[in-house]
Design a protein around this motif. Structure first.
Motif, PDB file in Angstrom:
ATOM      1  N   THR A 124       0.828  -1.206   0.000  1.00  0.00           N
ATOM      2  CA  THR A 124       0.000   0.000   0.000  1.00  0.00           C
ATOM      3  C   THR A 124       0.863   1.256   0.000  1.00  0.00           C
ATOM      4  OG1 THR A 124      -1.722  -1.191   1.206  1.00  0.00           O
ATOM      5  CG2 THR A 124      -1.855   1.213   1.205  1.00  0.00           C
ATOM      6  N   VAL A 125       1.908   1.258   0.819  1.00  0.00           N
ATOM      7  CA  VAL A 125       2.831   2.403   0.871  1.00  0.00           C
ATOM      8  C   VAL A 125       3.442   2.655  -0.504  1.00  0.00           C
ATOM      9  CG1 VAL A 125       5.091   3.140   1.727  1.00  0.00           C
ATOM     10  CG2 VAL A 125       3.374   2.305   3.324  1.00  0.00           C
ATOM     11  N   LEU A 126       3.905   1.592  -1.165  1.00  0.00           N
ATOM     12  CA  LEU A 126       4.540   1.760  -2.474  1.00  0.00           C
ATOM     13  C   LEU A 126       3.542   2.225  -3.530  1.00  0.00           C
ATOM     14  CD1 LEU A 126       6.836  -1.403  -2.397  1.00  0.00           C
ATOM     15  CD2 LEU A 126       7.496   0.966  -2.019  1.00  0.00           C
ATOM     16  N   THR A 127       2.310   1.757  -3.446  1.00  0.00           N
ATOM     17  CA  THR A 127       1.276   2.215  -4.378  1.00  0.00           C
ATOM     18  C   THR A 127       0.953   3.687  -4.144  1.00  0.00           C
ATOM     19  OG1 THR A 127       0.322  -0.010  -4.382  1.00  0.00           O
ATOM     20  CG2 THR A 127      -1.054   1.760  -5.249  1.00  0.00           C
ATOM     21  N   ILE A 128       0.897   4.093  -2.891  1.00  0.00           N
ATOM     22  CA  ILE A 128       0.676   5.508  -2.563  1.00  0.00           C
ATOM     23  C   ILE A 128       1.762   6.369  -3.184  1.00  0.00           C
ATOM     24  CG2 ILE A 128       0.726   7.186  -0.660  1.00  0.00           C
ATOM     25  CD1 ILE A 128      -0.519   4.922   1.089  1.00  0.00           C
ATOM     26  N   LEU A 129       3.015   5.965  -3.010  1.00  0.00           N
ATOM     27  CA  LEU A 129       4.130   6.749  -3.533  1.00  0.00           C
ATOM     28  C   LEU A 129       4.098   6.824  -5.055  1.00  0.00           C
ATOM     29  CD1 LEU A 129       6.991   5.431  -1.216  1.00  0.00           C
ATOM     30  CD2 LEU A 129       5.952   7.704  -1.185  1.00  0.00           C
ATOM     31  N   ALA A 130       3.821   5.688  -5.708  1.00  0.00           N
ATOM     32  CA  ALA A 130       3.771   5.684  -7.167  1.00  0.00           C
ATOM     33  C   ALA A 130       2.635   6.563  -7.682  1.00  0.00           C
ATOM     34  CB  ALA A 130       3.597   4.255  -7.676  1.00  0.00           C
ATOM     35  N   THR A 131       1.507   6.553  -7.017  1.00  0.00           N
ATOM     36  CA  THR A 131       0.357   7.372  -7.420  1.00  0.00           C
ATOM     37  C   THR A 131       0.670   8.854  -7.257  1.00  0.00           C
ATOM     38  OG1 THR A 131      -1.178   5.619  -6.780  1.00  0.00           O
ATOM     39  CG2 THR A 131      -2.085   7.839  -6.974  1.00  0.00           C
ATOM     40  N   MET A 132       1.223   9.226  -6.114  1.00  0.00           N
ATOM     41  CA  MET A 132       1.555  10.626  -5.851  1.00  0.00           C
ATOM     42  C   MET A 132       2.620  11.138  -6.814  1.00  0.00           C
ATOM     43  SD  MET A 132       1.562  10.466  -1.662  1.00  0.00           S
ATOM     44  CE  MET A 132       2.266  12.104  -1.468  1.00  0.00           C
ATOM     45  N   ALA A 133       3.626  10.293  -7.097  1.00  0.00           N
ATOM     46  CA  ALA A 133       4.703  10.706  -8.001  1.00  0.00           C
ATOM     47  C   ALA A 133       4.184  10.934  -9.411  1.00  0.00           C
ATOM     48  CB  ALA A 133       5.802   9.641  -8.007  1.00  0.00           C
ATOM     49  N   THR A 134       3.359  10.015  -9.900  1.00  0.00           N
ATOM     50  CA  THR A 134       2.809  10.159 -11.252  1.00  0.00           C
ATOM     51  C   THR A 134       1.967  11.422 -11.375  1.00  0.00           C
ATOM     52  OG1 THR A 134       2.730   7.747 -11.467  1.00  0.00           O
ATOM     53  CG2 THR A 134       1.413   9.029 -13.020  1.00  0.00           C
ATOM     54  N   ALA A 135       1.107  11.660 -10.397  1.00  0.00           N
ATOM     55  CA  ALA A 135       0.253  12.841 -10.439  1.00  0.00           C
ATOM     56  C   ALA A 135       1.065  14.120 -10.363  1.00  0.00           C
ATOM     57  CB  ALA A 135      -0.755  12.794  -9.294  1.00  0.00           C
ATOM     58  N   ALA A 136       2.121  14.141  -9.535  1.00  0.00           N
ATOM     59  CA  ALA A 136       2.944  15.337  -9.382  1.00  0.00           C
ATOM     60  C   ALA A 136       3.659  15.683 -10.680  1.00  0.00           C
ATOM     61  CB  ALA A 136       3.956  15.132  -8.255  1.00  0.00           C
ATOM     62  N   ALA A 284       6.823  15.272   2.632  1.00  0.00           N
ATOM     63  CA  ALA A 284       5.424  15.303   2.199  1.00  0.00           C
ATOM     64  C   ALA A 284       5.175  14.423   0.979  1.00  0.00           C
ATOM     65  CB  ALA A 284       5.009  16.740   1.892  1.00  0.00           C
ATOM     66  N   ASP A 285       6.128  14.411   0.040  1.00  0.00           N
ATOM     67  CA  ASP A 285       5.977  13.629  -1.189  1.00  0.00           C
ATOM     68  C   ASP A 285       7.351  13.089  -1.571  1.00  0.00           C
ATOM     69  OD1 ASP A 285       5.361  12.496  -3.594  1.00  0.00           O
ATOM     70  OD2 ASP A 285       4.646  14.326  -4.562  1.00  0.00           O
ATOM     71  N   PRO A 286       7.743  11.931  -1.035  1.00  0.00           N
ATOM     72  CA  PRO A 286       9.111  11.440  -1.173  1.00  0.00           C
ATOM     73  C   PRO A 286       9.597  11.259  -2.608  1.00  0.00           C
ATOM     74  CG  PRO A 286       7.950  10.220   0.523  1.00  0.00           C
ATOM     75  CD  PRO A 286       6.923  11.065  -0.173  1.00  0.00           C
ATOM     76  N   ILE A 287       8.709  10.942  -3.539  1.00  0.00           N
ATOM     77  CA  ILE A 287       9.140  10.737  -4.920  1.00  0.00           C
ATOM     78  C   ILE A 287       8.911  11.993  -5.758  1.00  0.00           C
ATOM     79  CG2 ILE A 287       8.927   9.284  -6.963  1.00  0.00           C
ATOM     80  CD1 ILE A 287       9.992   7.831  -4.531  1.00  0.00           C
ATOM     81  N   GLY A 288       7.732  12.564  -5.645  1.00  0.00           N
ATOM     82  CA  GLY A 288       7.426  13.750  -6.443  1.00  0.00           C
ATOM     83  C   GLY A 288       8.394  14.888  -6.206  1.00  0.00           C
ATOM     84  N   ALA A 289       8.878  15.037  -4.976  1.00  0.00           N
ATOM     85  CA  ALA A 289       9.812  16.120  -4.662  1.00  0.00           C
ATOM     86  C   ALA A 289      11.119  15.972  -5.422  1.00  0.00           C
ATOM     87  CB  ALA A 289      10.083  16.159  -3.160  1.00  0.00           C
ATOM     88  N   LEU A 290      11.488  14.742  -5.743  1.00  0.00           N
ATOM     89  CA  LEU A 290      12.733  14.514  -6.469  1.00  0.00           C
ATOM     90  C   LEU A 290      12.651  14.976  -7.915  1.00  0.00           C
ATOM     91  CD1 LEU A 290      13.528  10.919  -5.144  1.00  0.00           C
ATOM     92  CD2 LEU A 290      14.665  13.037  -4.471  1.00  0.00           C
ATOM     93  N   ALA A 291      11.445  15.159  -8.430  1.00  0.00           N
ATOM     94  CA  ALA A 291      11.276  15.578  -9.823  1.00  0.00           C
ATOM     95  C   ALA A 291      11.474  17.070 -10.012  1.00  0.00           C
ATOM     96  CB  ALA A 291       9.884  15.196 -10.316  1.00  0.00           C
ATOM     97  N   ASP A 292      11.437  17.854  -8.945  1.00  0.00           N
ATOM     98  CA  ASP A 292      11.523  19.305  -9.070  1.00  0.00           C
ATOM     99  C   ASP A 292      12.845  19.763  -9.671  1.00  0.00           C
ATOM    100  OD1 ASP A 292       9.005  19.568  -8.052  1.00  0.00           O
ATOM    101  OD2 ASP A 292       9.661  19.976  -5.997  1.00  0.00           O
TER     102      ASP A 292
END
Length: 487
Positions: A124-136, A284-292
């Motif tokens: 569930t944690v990994l799915t949350i991260l993948a969902t948040m990263a894609t949307a970001a 707040a967003d461990p994966i999405g923040a890396l895309a900035d």
């Protein structure tokens, strides 16, 4: 040689795996230990490893201290996985079935339930991260944003995970090979693109933390990496011939699982240490923040690397969580168990993504809280494996009247006792629902819930060590009696 065929009948990766919690048949036990590199590397090459750099620095330690804590925590915890994987090649059954030898056929339901919670939680944690990263990333590209984008991302990510979990072992092994190659290449490109943001003088100027803070980071990294996998470590080595090299099983499992996390963690420390604002964003967003920090043209490849890495881990989790559900006694096909866990995964993701709060606080609480009983189970299992001199008696793993017994009270008492002890020595103050923990820090003279040792989370290490020693001493005679039986 054992006389087994050198090659098993070819199985289509799109065919639903027939094996569940049964012992794998002789003709299906093929391959070599080095093949374990692919599933373990693919499951741990996620760019989430970069975010752990920020998590570790959040303990208030220096770069050098964080490197030491990271290397020790990651490699040692995955070495535990390597030792548990030995049971897979000895018994050719899933981890939580082999655990019955230590706890009894029905007594094993307690650690199996804990294992199921952990694996469902992680997927569930990994799915949350993948969902948040894609949307970001999609929002930054101007391809959408808000709830509709999150929904589409969740549907795609969940479908990938559930399909692989349902089809099973052969697709997972093939998928993890692809994920390994693609993700490794794109991750190297990512590092090259953002390397210019590293400010080495700033990183090296980070003040050193206390011994307690270093221990806290070490324990957090152990629970975030290897201790999150020990309960599934034999699920993939069970397809190897029993004559396979034990050193090879331990070595390739440890090497494959720890290689990428160590490298990613070290670079994540450099990135996070160079930018306090990035560290805060990662919470707040461990994966999405890396895309900035990325140029626009690499955002789509970044989504690919982020999602594939996270999916690689979630696929192994949903496969093992389904096996754990069957080991609990649920009489359904393996693929149906994977579907049930997939549904729970989606519900949990919806709650956190659309209604939840700060990610890191809840994530830390989840890891440490379940890390204690899992560490206790791991201590029992490692000692049990070390004491055994023979392969497991296959039939008795499924018979309460067999040599492993129905309920073995001593190992169960060890896990329960070490869990009570461990929870008394950990704190998760940022997650309010866990404020009850740490109740032994005061009575044992460690400063209470606000003292210097409050954040060290000693309970995980204590549970692991005490359970191992107690089993090593208390179960030796019982295991000798088990192995002396001929029927």
């Amino acid at each position: 040689m054992s006389g087994r065929p050198r090659h098993a009948p070819r199985t289509s990766v799109l065919q639903v795996e027939g094996n569940g919690i049964n012992v794998v048949a002789d003709e299906e036990r093929t391959g070599r230990p080095r093949q374990l590199f692919w599933p373990w590397f693919g499951a741990n090459v996620s760019v989430l490893g970069l975010s752990y750099g920020a998590f570790a620095l959040g303990f208030g330690i220096s770069f050098v201290q964080a490197v030491i804590a990271g290397v020790l925590g990651i490699v040692f915890s995955f070495l535990l996985c390597g030792f548990v994987a030995l049971a897979g090649k000895r018994g050719s059954a899933p981890t939580m079935v082999l655990s019955r030898a230590a706890f009894g056929v029905r007594g094993n339901r307690l650690p199996t339930a804990i294992s199921w919670l952990l694996t469902v939680g992680w997927e569930t944690v990994l799915t949350i991260l993948a969902t948040m990263a894609t949307a970001a990333v999609f929002q930054r590209l101007g391809w959408g944003g808000g709830t509709p984008t999150l929904i589409v991302a969740l549907v795609v990510v969940a479908a990938l995970i559930v399909v692989a979990g349902v089809l099973g072992f052969h697709l997972i092994m093939r998928l993890q090979t692809v994920i390994t190659v693609v993700t490794a290449v794109l991750t190297v490109v990512y590092i090259g693109l953002v390397a210019g943001r590293v400010d080495l003088p700033t990183v090296m100027a980070l003040p050193a933390g206390s011994t307690q803070e270093v221990v806290g980071a070490l324990v957090f990294l152990m629970t975030g990496f290897g201790l999150g996998w020990v309960n599934a470590a034999a699920d993939y080595s069970r397809y190897l011939p029993r004559a396979s090299s034990g050193r090879g099983v331990v070595g390739w499992t440890t090497f494959g699982s720890s290689l990428a996390p160590v490298l990613l963690f070290a670079f994540g420390l450099l990135l996070a240490g160079s930018s306090p604002s990035l560290s805060e964003a990662i919470a707040a967003d461990p994966i999405g923040a890396l895309a900035d920090a990325l140029p626009t043209w690499f955002l789509v490849p970044f989504v690919v690397v982020a999602v594939l890495g996270l999916v690689g881990g979630a696929v192994l989790d949903i496969y093992s969580s389904g096996l754990a559900l069957l080991a609990l006694g649920l009489r359904i096909p393996r693929y149906a168990a994977a579907l049930i866990d997939g549904a729970i995964m989606v519900v949990g993701t919806v709650y956190v993504v659309f209604f939840g709060g700060e990610f890191l606080d809840e994530f830390t609480g989840f890891l440490i809280t379940l890390g204690v009983p899992v560490a206790a189970w791991c201590g029992v299992m490692l000692a049990d494996i070390a004491l055994r001199r023979r392969d497991y008696a296959e039939t008795d793993l499924f018979s309460p009247s067999g040599r492993y017994g129905d309920v073995r009270p001593v190992p169960i008492a060890v896990v329960v006792g070490c869990t009570v002890l461990g929870w008394g020595l950990v704190t998760n103050s940022a997650a309010g629902w866990l404020a009850w923990q740490g109740y032994l820090l005061g009575p044992l003279g460690l400063g209470g819930r606000e003292g210097a040792w409050a954040g060290a989370n000693l309970g995980v290490l204590i549970a692991l060590v005490v359970a191992f020693v107690a089993t090593l001493v208390g179960s030796r005679s019982a295991i000798r009696q088990q192995e002396a039986r001929t029927t």
